[in-house]
Design a protein around this motif. Structure first.
Motif, PDB file in Angstrom:
ATOM      1  N   ARG A 152     -26.830-121.695 -32.682  1.00 14.52           N
ATOM      2  CA  ARG A 152     -25.860-121.341 -33.723  1.00 14.52           C
ATOM      3  C   ARG A 152     -24.872-122.480 -33.961  1.00 14.52           C
ATOM      4  O   ARG A 152     -24.476-122.749 -35.097  1.00 14.52           O
ATOM      5  N   HIS A 184     -24.381-114.475 -37.656  1.00 12.30           N
ATOM      6  CA  HIS A 184     -24.642-115.838 -38.118  1.00 12.30           C
ATOM      7  C   HIS A 184     -25.621-115.822 -39.287  1.00 12.30           C
ATOM      8  O   HIS A 184     -25.436-116.542 -40.269  1.00 12.30           O
ATOM      9  N   MET A 224     -19.375-118.047 -40.555  1.00 13.15           N
ATOM     10  CA  MET A 224     -20.410-118.518 -39.642  1.00 13.15           C
ATOM     11  C   MET A 224     -19.798-118.943 -38.309  1.00 13.15           C
ATOM     12  O   MET A 224     -20.335-118.661 -37.232  1.00 13.15           O
TER      13      MET A 224
END
Length: 211
Positions: free
Chosen positions: A187, A143, A134
Motif C-alpha cells: 500500500r 486503499h 489513500m
C-alpha cells in the motif's frame, strides 16, 4: 463457403462481462454489495430476467456470493477462484499478457498527459482528496476504494470519455483489483506512485506524469 464457429452471445453475457470488469478493475471489491436487482437493472438498462441470468453466471464463476435474509443480496467474493483462473489463462498466453500490459501502460500514460494539460482546480482538489484518503486507509479495501476514486478523478481531469473507458477496460482485463495491497509495504508503494503522479499533474510536468 466460409464456415465459422462463432459463439452466439446474449445480452446476459454482455452484462456479465461488464460486471466482471467492474470487479476485476477495482470499481467494486471483495465484500461490496451489488445494488438491489430492480435498481441494478435500471442502472444497466436491462430487464430483470437478463440481469438474473448474468448474476447466475457470475455466481457460478465465483465472483458473487448470494446471501439470504433482510441484509442479503449479491456480494462480491474474495475473487480468489476467478483470479486463479485468470492467472492460469495468462500463464498460457504470455504474448497476450505482454500486449495487455503494453496497452494499459499506453492508455494510462496518455490519460496522465491529458490530465496534466487540462486539469482544473476542482480536478486537482478531487485528486488530492483521493490521495489523502489513500494515505489514511487502514486496510486493503479502503486503499482500493481510494485508488478507484483517484482514477475516476484522473479520467475526469483528462476530459476524454473514450480514453477513460479504454483505461477502465484495461484495468479490468488486468485484474487490477487483485494487486498486492494486503500488506502495508504494498500500500505504501502504491501511495508513493499516486503521490508522484499528483505532484507531476500539479506542476504541469507531462514527462513526469507519463513515467
Amino acid at each position: 463457403m466460409i464456415e465459422t464457429n462463432l459463439v452466439r452471445r446474449t445480452a446476459a453475457d454482455d452484462i456479465a462481462d461488464m460486471l466482471r470488469c467492474w470487479m476485476r478493475g477495482g470499481i467494486m471489491g471483495p465484500g461490496d454489495r451489488l445494488p438491489a436487482e430492480r435498481e441494478l437493472a435500471v442502472i444497466l438498462g436491462v430487464g430483470r430476467i437478463t440481469l438474473r441470468a448474468a448474476l447466475a453466471e457470475l455466481q457460478a464463476e465465483g465472483y458473487l456470493d448470494v446471501r439470504r435474509g433482510a441484509r442479503g443480496g449479491n456480494f462480491v467474493t474474495a475473487l480468489d477462484r476467478p483470479f486463479r483462473r485468470w492467472l492460469n489463462t495468462m500463464r498460457r498466453d504470455l504474448p497476450g499478457l505482454h500486449d495487455l500490459v503494453d496497452f494499459r501502460i499506453g492508455v494510462e500514460r496518455q490519460l496522465a498527459t491529458l490530465a496534466t494539460r487540462r486539469a482544473t482546480s476542482d480536478d486537482l482538489r478531487q485528486l488530492t482528496a483521493a490521495v489523502v484518503e489513500m494515505s489514511e486507509a487502514g486496510d486493503a479495501e479502503g486503499h482500493r476504494r481510494a485508488e478507484h476514486e483517484f482514477h475516476q478523478a484522473l479520467a475526469a481531469a483528462a476530459g476524454s470519455d473514450r480514453m477513460a473507458h479504454a483505461a477502465a477496460d484495461a484495468r479490468g482485463e488486468m485484474f487490477i483489483s487483485m494487486r498486492p495491497r494486503s500488506d502495508r509495504k504494498g500500500r505504501e508503494r502504491s501511495l508513493r506512485i499516486h503521490v508522484d503522479l499528483l505532484r507531476a499533474i500539479q506542476n504541469g510536468d507531462e514527462r513526469a506524469a507519463a513515467d
